[in-house]
Design an enzyme around this catalytic site. Structure first.
Site, PDB file in Angstrom:
ATOM      1  N   GLY A 150       0.818  -1.200   0.000  1.00 12.43           N
ATOM      2  CA  GLY A 150       0.000   0.000   0.000  1.00 12.43           C
ATOM      3  C   GLY A 150       0.850   1.247   0.000  1.00 12.43           C
ATOM      4  O   GLY A 150       2.048   1.215   0.311  1.00 12.43           O
ATOM      5  N   CYS A 151       0.230   2.383  -0.329  1.00 14.90           N
ATOM      6  CA  CYS A 151       0.977   3.642  -0.414  1.00 14.90           C
ATOM      7  C   CYS A 151       1.467   4.101   0.959  1.00 14.90           C
ATOM      8  O   CYS A 151       2.654   4.385   1.146  1.00 14.90           O
ATOM      9  CB  CYS A 151       0.136   4.709  -1.088  1.00 14.90           C
ATOM     10  SG  CYS A 151      -1.532   4.912  -0.401  1.00 14.90           S
ATOM     11  N   TYR A 152       0.562   4.164   1.926  1.00 15.18           N
ATOM     12  CA  TYR A 152       0.974   4.550   3.273  1.00 15.18           C
ATOM     13  C   TYR A 152       2.001   3.567   3.862  1.00 15.18           C
ATOM     14  O   TYR A 152       3.008   3.994   4.441  1.00 15.18           O
ATOM     15  CB  TYR A 152      -0.230   4.635   4.208  1.00 15.18           C
ATOM     16  CG  TYR A 152      -1.093   5.854   4.063  1.00 15.18           C
ATOM     17  CD1 TYR A 152      -0.578   7.146   4.200  1.00 15.18           C
ATOM     18  CD2 TYR A 152      -2.460   5.727   3.831  1.00 15.18           C
ATOM     19  CE1 TYR A 152      -1.386   8.260   4.103  1.00 15.18           C
ATOM     20  CE2 TYR A 152      -3.284   6.842   3.732  1.00 15.18           C
ATOM     21  CZ  TYR A 152      -2.741   8.111   3.864  1.00 15.18           C
ATOM     22  OH  TYR A 152      -3.552   9.223   3.764  1.00 15.18           O
ATOM     23  N   THR A 154       4.196   1.773   2.336  1.00 16.94           N
ATOM     24  CA  THR A 154       5.488   1.928   1.684  1.00 16.94           C
ATOM     25  C   THR A 154       6.294   3.041   2.339  1.00 16.94           C
ATOM     26  O   THR A 154       7.455   2.851   2.727  1.00 16.94           O
ATOM     27  CB  THR A 154       5.299   2.220   0.186  1.00 16.94           C
ATOM     28  OG1 THR A 154       4.700   1.076  -0.441  1.00 16.94           O
ATOM     29  CG2 THR A 154       6.635   2.514  -0.484  1.00 16.94           C
TER      30      THR A 154
END
Length: 347
Positions: A150-152, A154
């Site tokens: 996921g973006c967060y 990462t």
């Protein structure tokens, strides 16, 4: 030159169109087809006019037919879709990089608790390799199925990894304050992403309930089984791209900022997409916009015995499409930076 035909499922979303941008200039990946479940036979340029040169129509998702056309598929689908779709792609012999959250957790009950949707089977969950490129490249290189982080997570995990691997963080002491641009909410219409709601405004959402919490905790525990739970909260800010995570952790022993900075520099010296800032410097989101970089700055407060780490990424790049291409490069045995080595767009 080796050419690999690839397909993109979910090409009409922000993650999908970012994949098109990256793969269009990739020396080894050839975009053969783009797929959509809802806009069959529509030219992609009618969805995104900036792709007027891209003469492809959206195709129906048919795994048997796809297996005749492509070798690798990127699935940029919402959570709850990939859990049903990806196993059929795997069974047809396709390599898959999945950008949804459906295969990041290895526990069916945990997934259903946080995502509020039916889980993929345990058998399929165990097939997926978690693709945090900087730390699990060996596993990615021998895999056929990657679950893209996921973006967060990462931004968060790259910021905390050196500390977790040294096992010097006090259990249950990590606090993560995360902020994202509005593209992280996707292209769909919602009150949360409405211009009048977010312009000149900042919103906290999913307080203590964000589905990325167990993903962060499960990966941290791979490095340090005693690291415990994290407090993680997210905010939307009025910008298009970018994530900033500001993390606080109490350390088991006193460390100088010079020691901690040296730890981070050493941890990432061979990782081309993580840039550790000089002491006293802290990154901003615009300094990584449009790129696959993660920039990290840190400081140590001798008064509270807490370290502060600031990590920034572009949520659509390092947090989604850029990392997906990074994983695909590693999986197919290509140089890891191919197609994603561009500089940030500034200002």
């Amino acid at each position: 030159m080796t050419q690999v035909n690839v397909g993109i499922i979910g090409a009409t979303g922000y993650g999908g169109v970012e994949l098109i941008r990256l793969l269009d200039g990739h020396p080894h990946f050839n975009i053969h087809s783009v797929y959509s479940s809802s806009q069959n036979d529509l030219p992609i340029s009618e969805v995104y006019p900036h792709l007027s040169h891209f003469a492809y129509k959206l195709k129906e998702i048919n795994p048997k037919e796809m297996a005749k056309e492509v070798e690798l598929v990127f699935t940029a689908t919402p959570s709850g879709v990939s859990s049903k779709l990806v196993p059929t792609l795997i069974n047809e012999g396709l390599k898959v990089v999945d950008l949804s959250g459906d295969f990041r957790l290895k526990d069916e009950e945990l997934y259903e608790q946080w995502y509020k949707k039916p889980s993929a089977s345990l058998e399929d969950l165990e097939k997926a390799i978690y693709g945090l490129s900087e730390w699990f490249a060996d596993e990615v290189s021998s895999a056929d199925f990657i679950s893209n982080p996921g973006c967060y997570p990462t931004a968060t995990l790259l910021g905390l990894a050196p500390l977790a691997q040294e096992k010097i963080v006090v259990s249950n002491s990590i606090i993560i304050d995360a902020k994202s641009g509005i593209s992280g909410a996707g292209r769909g219409l919602s009150q949360l992403a409405h211009y009048a709601e977010i312009n000149e405004n900042m919103k906290i959402y999913k307080v203590n309930k964000h589905q990325h919490i167990p993903e962060i905790e499960s990966v941290l525990s791979r490095w340090d089984s005693e690291i415990g739970n994290v407090m993680f909260n997210t905010h939307l800010v009025p910008m298009t791209r970018g994530i900033m995570t500001t993390m606080y952790a109490q350390l088991k022993e006193e460390k100088s900022i010079e020691e901690l900075h040296a730890l981070y520099v050493q941890a990432y010296e061979a990782k081309p997409f993580v840039r550790v800032r000089k002491l006293g410097e802290f990154p901003s989101t615009k300094e990584v916009s449009g790129s696959n970089y993660c920039d990290i700055g840190l400081d140590y407060d001798e008064r509270t015995k807490r370290v502060t780490i600031v990590s920034v990424i572009d949520n659509l790049m390092k947090g989604a499409a850029g990392q997906a291409v990074h994983n695909a490069n590693i999986m197919l045995g290509f140089e890891e930076n191919l197609g994603i080595n561009g500089l940030p767009v500034y200002p």
